[in-house]
Enzyme design. Structure first.
Site, PDB file in Angstrom:
ATOM      1  N   SER A 144       0.981   0.827   0.883  1.00 58.82           N
ATOM      2  CA  SER A 144       0.915   2.024  -0.721  1.00 58.82           C
ATOM      3  C   SER A 144       1.174   3.512  -0.572  1.00 58.82           C
ATOM      4  CB  SER A 144      -0.593   2.587   0.195  1.00 58.82           C
ATOM      5  OG  SER A 144      -1.223   3.564  -0.695  1.00 58.82           O
ATOM      6  N   HIS A 171       2.448  -1.257  -2.869  1.00 54.03           N
ATOM      7  CA  HIS A 171       0.493  -0.923  -3.530  1.00 54.03           C
ATOM      8  C   HIS A 171       0.555   0.095  -3.709  1.00 54.03           C
ATOM      9  CE1 HIS A 171      -3.950  -2.129  -2.520  1.00 54.03           C
ATOM     10  NE2 HIS A 171      -3.149  -1.316  -2.143  1.00 54.03           N
ATOM     11  N   ASP A 203      -2.633   2.976  -4.993  1.00 48.22           N
ATOM     12  CA  ASP A 203      -3.842   3.238  -5.435  1.00 48.22           C
ATOM     13  C   ASP A 203      -4.895   3.783  -6.128  1.00 48.22           C
ATOM     14  OD1 ASP A 203      -5.018   2.228  -2.858  1.00 48.22           O
ATOM     15  OD2 ASP A 203      -3.675   3.388  -1.339  1.00 48.22           O
ATOM     16  N   MET A 251      -7.241   6.390  -8.061  1.00 47.54           N
ATOM     17  CA  MET A 251      -9.106   6.829  -8.305  1.00 47.54           C
ATOM     18  C   MET A 251      -8.812   8.086  -8.807  1.00 47.54           C
ATOM     19  SD  MET A 251      -7.649   7.423  -3.846  1.00 47.54           S
ATOM     20  CE  MET A 251      -7.528   6.911  -2.696  1.00 47.54           C
ATOM     21  N   HIS A 300      -4.437  -1.433  -7.123  1.00 46.34           N
ATOM     22  CA  HIS A 300      -6.026  -1.242  -5.846  1.00 46.34           C
ATOM     23  C   HIS A 300      -6.740  -0.520  -8.009  1.00 46.34           C
ATOM     24  CE1 HIS A 300      -8.471  -0.500  -3.117  1.00 46.34           C
ATOM     25  NE2 HIS A 300      -9.318  -0.913  -3.649  1.00 46.34           N
ATOM     26  N   MET A 304      -9.429   1.447  -7.506  1.00 44.33           N
ATOM     27  CA  MET A 304     -10.458   2.219  -7.406  1.00 44.33           C
ATOM     28  C   MET A 304     -10.749   3.974  -8.203  1.00 44.33           C
ATOM     29  SD  MET A 304      -9.355   3.640  -2.925  1.00 44.33           S
ATOM     30  CE  MET A 304      -7.669   3.080  -3.554  1.00 44.33           C
ATOM     31  N   MET A 318     -11.667  -3.468   1.924  1.00 45.09           N
ATOM     32  CA  MET A 318     -11.186  -2.142   2.812  1.00 45.09           C
ATOM     33  C   MET A 318     -12.022  -1.877   4.296  1.00 45.09           C
ATOM     34  SD  MET A 318     -10.054  -1.267   0.394  1.00 45.09           S
ATOM     35  CE  MET A 318      -9.784   0.937   1.344  1.00 45.09           C
ATOM     36  N   ASP A 321      -7.229  -3.153   3.651  1.00 43.89           N
ATOM     37  CA  ASP A 321      -5.931  -2.087   3.581  1.00 43.89           C
ATOM     38  C   ASP A 321      -7.253  -0.898   4.112  1.00 43.89           C
ATOM     39  OD1 ASP A 321      -5.385   0.270   2.277  1.00 43.89           O
ATOM     40  OD2 ASP A 321      -5.627  -0.049   0.233  1.00 43.89           O
TER      41      ASP A 321
END
Length: 240
Positions: A16, A41, A43, A45, A74, A76, A145, A183
């Site tokens: 990530s 990866h 993330d 958010m 990913h 979130m 997770m 993860d």
């Protein structure tokens, strides 16, 4: 966009970039390419589903221009279905959404596939596997997770590996194509436990980018993952 064969890369490392130095993002991507990353990866958010804000479409698009590696995005975020198409257009190879915020999960998974990407569903540590029982045959990735999402640098919650074991058994019993990704808190010392529990793809961030020698950590992660993978597939318990 052609579909990536996820299984051809297993066991896979998906570092990530959340903990990378964004002033030197190109250098971080080149480091990962040069030292064994299978995916990158990302993330995303939103400060609503998780208590932090990271980055969005411009960063995904920038990373896409920097590398040919598959991008594992990913989300979130709340209402992920509103942004799936845009993230795929920005370069996402895999788009993973959280079951906790996706009331029309089958529709969202269909949408991801319709736009040419692999579809993943994610579960927080306290979310039971029962929540994805009906969608499991339709997804390419299940992301479990192993920390509570929202921040990098956390410690893996060991009890979550039992959920990974149960998920592995369910996928194998039903002969489903989904791969299992874990993860949170992944580092060389616990990679073997993750693989032994049944993980196929390992997301790691701070263990790499906070290290004095990130390349050495990537090499150690790869070595431990392959060792544990071979032991697990041969029925050995060495990785436990």
């Amino acid at each position: 966009m052609s579909m990536v064969d996820l299984r051809s890369r297993l066991p896979a490392l998906a570092p990530s970039i959340l903990d990378a130095d964004f002033a030197c993002l190109a250098d971080a991507v080149r480091l990962l390419e040069a030292h064994g990353a299978d995916f990158i990866h990302l993330d995303v958010m939103d400060g609503r589903f998780v208590p932090n804000i990271s980055f969005g479409l411009p960063v995904v698009s920038a990373v896409r221009r920097l590398t040919r590696l598959p991008l594992d995005v990913h989300l979130m975020i709340v209402e992920p279905e509103r942004y799936v198409e845009a993230f795929i257009e920005a370069g996402a190879t895999i788009v993973t959404v959280h079951a906790e915020v996706s009331p029309h999960l089958h529709r969202t998974v269909q949408l991801i596939h319709e736009h040419g990407a692999r579809a993943g569903v994610a579960l927080n540590p306290a979310t039971p596997l029962a929540l994805i029982e009906e969608i499991l045959p339709f997804v390419d990735v299940v992301l479990v997770m192993t920390v509570n999402p929202g921040f990098g640098g956390q410690t893996l919650i060991p009890s979550v590996l039992q959920k990974v074991r149960r998920l592995r058994a369910r996928i194998d019993e039903q002969r489903l194509p989904a791969v299992i990704e874990i993860d949170g808190g992944i580092k060389p010392s616990n990679v073997g436990a993750g693989i032994a529990a049944g993980a196929d793809v390992l997301v790691t961030g701070s263990a790499v980018f906070h290290a004095d020698d990130p390349a050495a950590v990537l090499h150690a992660l790869r070595t431990e993952a392959q060792r544990a993978w071979l032991a697990h597939r041969s029925g050995s318990s060495d990785g436990d």
